[in-house]
Scaffold this motif. Structure first.
Motif, short mmCIF file in Angstrom:
data_model
loop_
_atom_site.label_atom_id
_atom_site.label_comp_id
_atom_site.label_asym_id
_atom_site.label_seq_id
_atom_site.Cartn_x
_atom_site.Cartn_y
_atom_site.Cartn_z
N GLU A 1 35.17 6.93 17.94
CA GLU A 1 34.26 7.58 16.98
C GLU A 1 34.28 9.10 17.19
O GLU A 1 34.31 9.88 16.22
N ALA A 2 34.30 9.51 18.46
CA ALA A 2 34.35 10.96 18.75
C ALA A 2 35.63 11.56 18.17
O ALA A 2 35.62 12.68 17.65
N VAL B 1 28.51 6.94 22.61
CA VAL B 1 29.47 7.20 21.52
C VAL B 1 30.87 6.73 21.94
O VAL B 1 31.40 7.23 22.94
N TYR C 1 34.28 10.78 29.24
CA TYR C 1 34.59 9.33 29.23
C TYR C 1 35.36 8.99 30.52
O TYR C 1 36.05 9.83 31.07
N GLN D 1 25.98 8.94 25.90
CA GLN D 1 25.10 8.70 24.73
C GLN D 1 25.55 7.42 24.00
O GLN D 1 25.03 7.09 22.94
N ASP E 1 37.21 1.64 21.08
CA ASP E 1 35.86 1.09 20.85
C ASP E 1 35.08 0.94 22.16
O ASP E 1 33.87 1.09 22.20
N GLN F 1 35.20 11.89 14.39
CA GLN F 1 34.32 13.02 14.01
C GLN F 1 35.14 14.32 13.90
O GLN F 1 34.72 15.26 13.25
N ARG G 1 32.85 4.45 26.20
CA ARG G 1 31.67 5.11 25.64
C ARG G 1 31.16 6.21 26.57
O ARG G 1 31.27 6.08 27.79
N ASP G 2 30.61 7.28 25.95
CA ASP G 2 30.07 8.36 26.80
C ASP G 2 28.61 8.04 27.15
O ASP G 2 28.10 6.97 26.84
#
Ligand code: HGY
Ligand code: MN
Ligand code: MN
Length: 422
Positions: free
Chosen positions: A175-176, A171, A143, A169, A163, A179, A166-167
């Motif tokens: 969220e990462a 994500v 990121y 992909q 939020d 997980q 984002r990477d």
């Protein structure tokens, strides 16, 4: 009583802070195996499974060294040696790596910190608490985070980042985190207000110490650094049928821009450095004229004004080349990190730590970026360098002989002793 005895009389007994050399060597190897790639080097981006396993492993080693271990909301892992006051001295470095990274970049600062606290624990309870931290992210590998771990500690993460960041992909970093059972809603709780100093041990990642046969680098400052994104927009066309003078070839334009990045920097001269480290070409087939190329550019200079001048010249060159080659170019800044001057008081503490060991050393500017760059704007910060073999880093060939690692850990232990016990 002659002068030398007089001096000896009031000099404090040199304390024996012998580092466990075997433990340090074993941990460098074992941690380096987590995320090791068959193609060579390590891949341990933040919040990946390799990152998760590496943080669990250092937590276990911190606990085995007799430290109180805990994790904050973003996944920084801390090993604490409690002192009698409620302020804390922090040491450590980052646990994430660049793609194909080495076993020492970041990792050594954590592992040497564990060994230093292991021996300091034998000296009894310190006045100030000391903690070693495995910072969750420094490398921007997944990121565009800009020192995510230390920004959490300093309370500098904006509420919308979990939020928005984002990477590749798509994500979001929040969220990462989830997980891995980390809660982005708790990020603000990672903010520390009890830190009185930060010391980071790191490999030099350059050739100077080895070339000059110096055992330790006494870091005075860290370079200014800009990470740019240049998006070149052309037009996809058939590679076989489209006449050369009717093409908007984003690949060709990007290559001209990349060449100009290096030529401009070379003309400006050392210590300016720049490279185009990543190219993403689409559609990405040999029989299609490329329509879209994303270049990731890294520009550095110890002097802020000189860096800004070089960044501006690169932007101008990109737009000129775009016009000449009938494409468009959008230049944006991913990260703009000002240079850091490290705290003279901390430099003095580290210098005495070096002299306690009787090691050869030289003052040095860091050409690499570090969490210390950010920390130094908020708490007195110092850095200790140990040599890099052939100056190599950010590659599988990265290596530092264990004796050098042990010397660095010993200087760290002496520095922490002066800060926390005296
Ligand atoms: O890029 C750097 O200098 C650091 O390794 N993040
Ligand atoms: Mn690095
Ligand atoms: Mn590093």
């Amino acid at each position: 009583m002659d002068a030398s005895t007089a001096v000896a009389a009031d000099m404090p007994e040199p304390i024996d802070l012998r580092i466990d050399s075997d433990s340090l060597a074993r941990h460098v190897e074992s941690l380096g195996a987590i995320g090791a790639q068959a193609s060579g080097g390590i891949l341990r981006p933040v919040y990946s499974l390799a990152w998760r396993d590496a943080t669990a492993q250092v937590a276990e080693w911190m606990s085995n060294a007799g430290l109180d271990v805990y994790r904050d909301a973003v996944g920084n892992v801390f090993g604490r040696l409690a002192g009698s006051s409620d302020v804390t001295i922090l040491t450590g470095s980052h646990i994430d790596t660049v793609p194909g990274g080495g076993r020492y970049d970041g990792a050594l600062g954590i592992l040497a910190g564990i060994e230093a606290l292991r021996v300091l624990r034998e000296c009894g309870r310190p006045k100030q608490s000391i903690e070693v931290v495995a910072l969750c992210e420094e490398e921007h590998s997944r990121y565009d985070t800009g020192f995510w771990g230390s920004r959490a500690i300093l309370g500098l993460i904006d509420p919308q980042e979990p939020d928005n960041l984002r990477d590749q992909q798509g994500v979001p970093i929040g969220e990462a985190m989830s997980q891995l059972t980390l809660d982005p809603a708790q990020i603000a709780s990672a903010h520390r207000r009890d830190l009185t100093a930060f010391i980071e041990l790191h490999v030099e990642q350059g050739p100077t110490l080895e070339a000059e046969h110096k055992q330790i680098g006494l870091v005075q400052s860290i370079v200014s650094l800009s990470m740019l994104r240049i998006v070149v927009l052309g037009r996809a066309d058939h590679a076989g049928t489209t006449p050369m003078n009717e093409r908007s070839d984003a690949g060709y334009a990007a290559a001209c821009i990349a060449r100009e990045v290096v030529d401009l920097t070379t003309r400006l001269g050392a210590p300016a450095v720049a490279t185009v480290g990543a190219w993403r070409v689409s559609p990405g087939a040999s029989n299609i004229v490329p329509s879209h190329v994303e270049l990731l550019v890294d520009v550095r200079h110890p002097d802020e004004a000189a860096k800004r001048q070089l960044v501006a010249a690169i932007g101008e060159a990109a737009h000129g080349i775009a016009k000449r080659t009938s494409v468009s170019a959008v230049v944006s800044t991913r990260a703009d990190i000002p240079p850091a001057r490290l705290d003279p008081g901390m430099v003095g503490v580290i210098e005495r730590g070096i002299q306690a060991g009787g090691y050869s050393y030289r003052e040095i500017t860091s050409g690499a970026g570090h969490d210390s760059q950010l920390m130094s704007r908020h708490v007195p910060t110092g850095m200790i360098f140990v040599p890099s073999a052939s100056g190599r880093s950010h590659c599988s060939e990265e290596f530092t002989p264990n004796d050098d690692c042990v010397r660095g850990a010993e200087v760290l232990a002496h520095s922490l002793y002066e800060l926390a016990y005296e």
